[in-house]
Design a protein around this motif. Structure first.
Motif, PDB file in Angstrom:
ATOM      1  N   ALA A   5       0.840  -1.205   0.000  1.00  0.00           N
ATOM      2  CA  ALA A   5       0.000   0.000   0.000  1.00  0.00           C
ATOM      3  C   ALA A   5       0.867   1.245   0.000  1.00  0.00           C
ATOM      4  O   ALA A   5       0.595   2.213  -0.707  1.00  0.00           O
ATOM      5  CB  ALA A   5      -0.927  -0.019   1.206  1.00  0.00           C
ATOM      6  N   THR A   6       1.949   1.234   0.780  1.00  0.00           N
ATOM      7  CA  THR A   6       2.830   2.391   0.845  1.00  0.00           C
ATOM      8  C   THR A   6       3.500   2.641  -0.497  1.00  0.00           C
ATOM      9  O   THR A   6       3.584   3.778  -0.960  1.00  0.00           O
ATOM     10  CB  THR A   6       3.913   2.186   1.930  1.00  0.00           C
ATOM     11  OG1 THR A   6       3.281   2.010   3.197  1.00  0.00           O
ATOM     12  CG2 THR A   6       4.839   3.371   2.000  1.00  0.00           C
ATOM     13  N   ARG A   7       3.929   1.562  -1.139  1.00  0.00           N
ATOM     14  CA  ARG A   7       4.546   1.698  -2.455  1.00  0.00           C
ATOM     15  C   ARG A   7       3.531   2.230  -3.463  1.00  0.00           C
ATOM     16  O   ARG A   7       3.847   3.070  -4.302  1.00  0.00           O
ATOM     17  CB  ARG A   7       5.093   0.353  -2.910  1.00  0.00           C
ATOM     18  CG  ARG A   7       5.930   0.432  -4.185  1.00  0.00           C
ATOM     19  CD  ARG A   7       6.473  -0.925  -4.584  1.00  0.00           C
ATOM     20  NE  ARG A   7       7.294  -1.503  -3.520  1.00  0.00           N
ATOM     21  CZ  ARG A   7       6.963  -2.600  -2.837  1.00  0.00           C
ATOM     22  NH1 ARG A   7       5.827  -3.225  -3.089  1.00  0.00           N
ATOM     23  NH2 ARG A   7       7.760  -3.059  -1.897  1.00  0.00           N
ATOM     24  N   ARG A   8       2.311   1.753  -3.389  1.00  0.00           N
ATOM     25  CA  ARG A   8       1.271   2.209  -4.303  1.00  0.00           C
ATOM     26  C   ARG A   8       0.987   3.694  -4.081  1.00  0.00           C
ATOM     27  O   ARG A   8       0.818   4.449  -5.039  1.00  0.00           O
ATOM     28  CB  ARG A   8      -0.004   1.396  -4.092  1.00  0.00           C
ATOM     29  CG  ARG A   8      -1.127   1.715  -5.079  1.00  0.00           C
ATOM     30  CD  ARG A   8      -2.379   0.912  -4.796  1.00  0.00           C
ATOM     31  NE  ARG A   8      -2.116  -0.522  -4.853  1.00  0.00           N
ATOM     32  CZ  ARG A   8      -2.219  -1.343  -3.812  1.00  0.00           C
ATOM     33  NH1 ARG A   8      -2.552  -0.866  -2.618  1.00  0.00           N
ATOM     34  NH2 ARG A   8      -1.982  -2.635  -3.943  1.00  0.00           N
ATOM     35  N   GLU A   9       0.946   4.095  -2.833  1.00  0.00           N
ATOM     36  CA  GLU A   9       0.695   5.507  -2.523  1.00  0.00           C
ATOM     37  C   GLU A   9       1.820   6.395  -3.048  1.00  0.00           C
ATOM     38  O   GLU A   9       1.572   7.482  -3.572  1.00  0.00           O
ATOM     39  CB  GLU A   9       0.535   5.690  -1.009  1.00  0.00           C
ATOM     40  CG  GLU A   9      -0.740   5.073  -0.454  1.00  0.00           C
ATOM     41  CD  GLU A   9      -0.755   5.045   1.064  1.00  0.00           C
ATOM     42  OE1 GLU A   9      -1.768   4.612   1.626  1.00  0.00           O
ATOM     43  OE2 GLU A   9       0.253   5.456   1.674  1.00  0.00           O
ATOM     44  N   LYS A  10       3.052   5.916  -2.892  1.00  0.00           N
ATOM     45  CA  LYS A  10       4.189   6.689  -3.396  1.00  0.00           C
ATOM     46  C   LYS A  10       4.145   6.811  -4.910  1.00  0.00           C
ATOM     47  O   LYS A  10       4.417   7.875  -5.470  1.00  0.00           O
ATOM     48  CB  LYS A  10       5.504   6.050  -2.952  1.00  0.00           C
ATOM     49  CG  LYS A  10       5.799   6.192  -1.463  1.00  0.00           C
ATOM     50  CD  LYS A  10       7.123   5.548  -1.106  1.00  0.00           C
ATOM     51  CE  LYS A  10       7.458   5.727   0.368  1.00  0.00           C
ATOM     52  NZ  LYS A  10       8.738   5.079   0.731  1.00  0.00           N
ATOM     53  N   ALA A  14       3.742  10.244  -7.017  1.00  0.00           N
ATOM     54  CA  ALA A  14       4.722  10.612  -8.037  1.00  0.00           C
ATOM     55  C   ALA A  14       4.041  10.890  -9.372  1.00  0.00           C
ATOM     56  O   ALA A  14       4.421  11.821 -10.098  1.00  0.00           O
ATOM     57  CB  ALA A  14       5.754   9.498  -8.196  1.00  0.00           C
ATOM     58  N   THR A  15       3.024  10.103  -9.692  1.00  0.00           N
ATOM     59  CA  THR A  15       2.300  10.317 -10.943  1.00  0.00           C
ATOM     60  C   THR A  15       1.535  11.633 -10.905  1.00  0.00           C
ATOM     61  O   THR A  15       1.484  12.366 -11.904  1.00  0.00           O
ATOM     62  CB  THR A  15       1.329   9.156 -11.204  1.00  0.00           C
ATOM     63  OG1 THR A  15       2.061   7.926 -11.265  1.00  0.00           O
ATOM     64  CG2 THR A  15       0.587   9.351 -12.523  1.00  0.00           C
ATOM     65  N   ILE A  16       0.942  11.948  -9.770  1.00  0.00           N
ATOM     66  CA  ILE A  16       0.221  13.213  -9.628  1.00  0.00           C
ATOM     67  C   ILE A  16       1.165  14.394  -9.834  1.00  0.00           C
ATOM     68  O   ILE A  16       0.836  15.363 -10.525  1.00  0.00           O
ATOM     69  CB  ILE A  16      -0.459  13.285  -8.247  1.00  0.00           C
ATOM     70  CG1 ILE A  16      -1.674  12.344  -8.213  1.00  0.00           C
ATOM     71  CG2 ILE A  16      -0.888  14.717  -7.918  1.00  0.00           C
ATOM     72  CD1 ILE A  16      -2.333  12.226  -6.857  1.00  0.00           C
ATOM     73  N   GLU A  17       2.360  14.307  -9.260  1.00  0.00           N
ATOM     74  CA  GLU A  17       3.337  15.378  -9.449  1.00  0.00           C
ATOM     75  C   GLU A  17       3.768  15.467 -10.913  1.00  0.00           C
ATOM     76  O   GLU A  17       3.986  16.564 -11.447  1.00  0.00           O
ATOM     77  CB  GLU A  17       4.560  15.147  -8.554  1.00  0.00           C
ATOM     78  CG  GLU A  17       4.283  15.354  -7.073  1.00  0.00           C
ATOM     79  CD  GLU A  17       3.724  16.738  -6.778  1.00  0.00           C
ATOM     80  OE1 GLU A  17       4.308  17.730  -7.278  1.00  0.00           O
ATOM     81  OE2 GLU A  17       2.700  16.821  -6.070  1.00  0.00           O
TER      82      GLU A  17
END
Length: 228
Positions: A5-10, A14-17
């Protein structure tokens, strides 16, 4: 599960940025009116439909870009005024920080203060409103503090206080003279206008060093607020 989940959130962050970065680049090259989902998607190698996994549409991206810009500008002003100096010195540093951030980020400045984006309307009472308010509050808090300490003497206004000024003064500080709101807004319009002219290259024909011109004007503005 937690690590996944943490990796997915990161990855999502990153994609949003990356999306926002592509949008800003498009605004820089084509202007805010030329911003499109298709152009953003093409820049990051994603389908336009794929963007909807991150944003509800183009307006949502614009809203976040505007909110980010207001927030960053407010943070710069707040950082400059959050010192142990006198209110006079803090007001001056806040004004200088306002210009520094603006000339360092001209496209973001024009995004929030320039020509409205065709077809876009910020959500009423949404995040852009709150982020914008922080800028005014940063300056107003310094002015209120300086007035209460006797550092500032609010410039006199020939006309009586307007209803909106009275309301804003009562919200900012019940003991604040309503006419001070007009004086504050007039001062802000002055230094904000100078920054806008500089960013639009309207001072080049007269001033080789617009920063020095701005600083001198800021000192003159503050002198009008300072008690003897």
């Amino acid at each position: 599960m937690c690590m996944t989940a943490t990796r997915r959130e990161k990855n999502r962050a990153a994609t949003i940025e990356e999306i926002k970065g592509a949008a800003l680049s498009q605004i820089t090259s084509e202007g805010a009116g030329g911003l499109t989902l298709r152009g953003i998607a093409r820049a990051i190698g994603m389908s336009p439909a794929g963007l909807y996994r991150y944003y509800d549409g183009l307006d949502a991206i614009i809203t976040e870009l505007i909110t980010d810009a207001y927030t960053d500008l407010a943070d710069a002003v707040i950082a400059a005024t959050a010192t142990d100096e006198t209110a006079t010195a803090r007001l001056r540093e806040g004004m200088l920080a306002y210009r520094r951030w603006s000339v360092d980020h001209p496209n973001r400045f024009l995004l929030i203060f320039g020509t409205p984006i065709p077809g876009y309307a910020a959500p009423e009472g949404g995040p852009t409103v709150e982020a914008n308010r922080r800028i005014g509050e940063a300056f107003m808090s310094v002015l209120i503090e300086g007035w209460r300490r006797g550092e500032f003497s609010m410039p006199e206004r020939a006309r009586p206080a307007q209803p909106g000024e009275i309301e804003l003064a009562s919200l900012a500080a019940p003991d604040l003279p309503p006419t001070s709101v007009g004086a504050f807004l007039g001062t802000w319009a002055h230094f904000h206008g100078m920054v806008t002219l500089e960013i639009l290259n309207q001072l080049d024909w007269t001033y080789e060093d617009p920063a020095a011109f701005y600083e001198a004007e800021v000192d003159a503005l503050i002198a009008g607020w300072t008690t003897d």
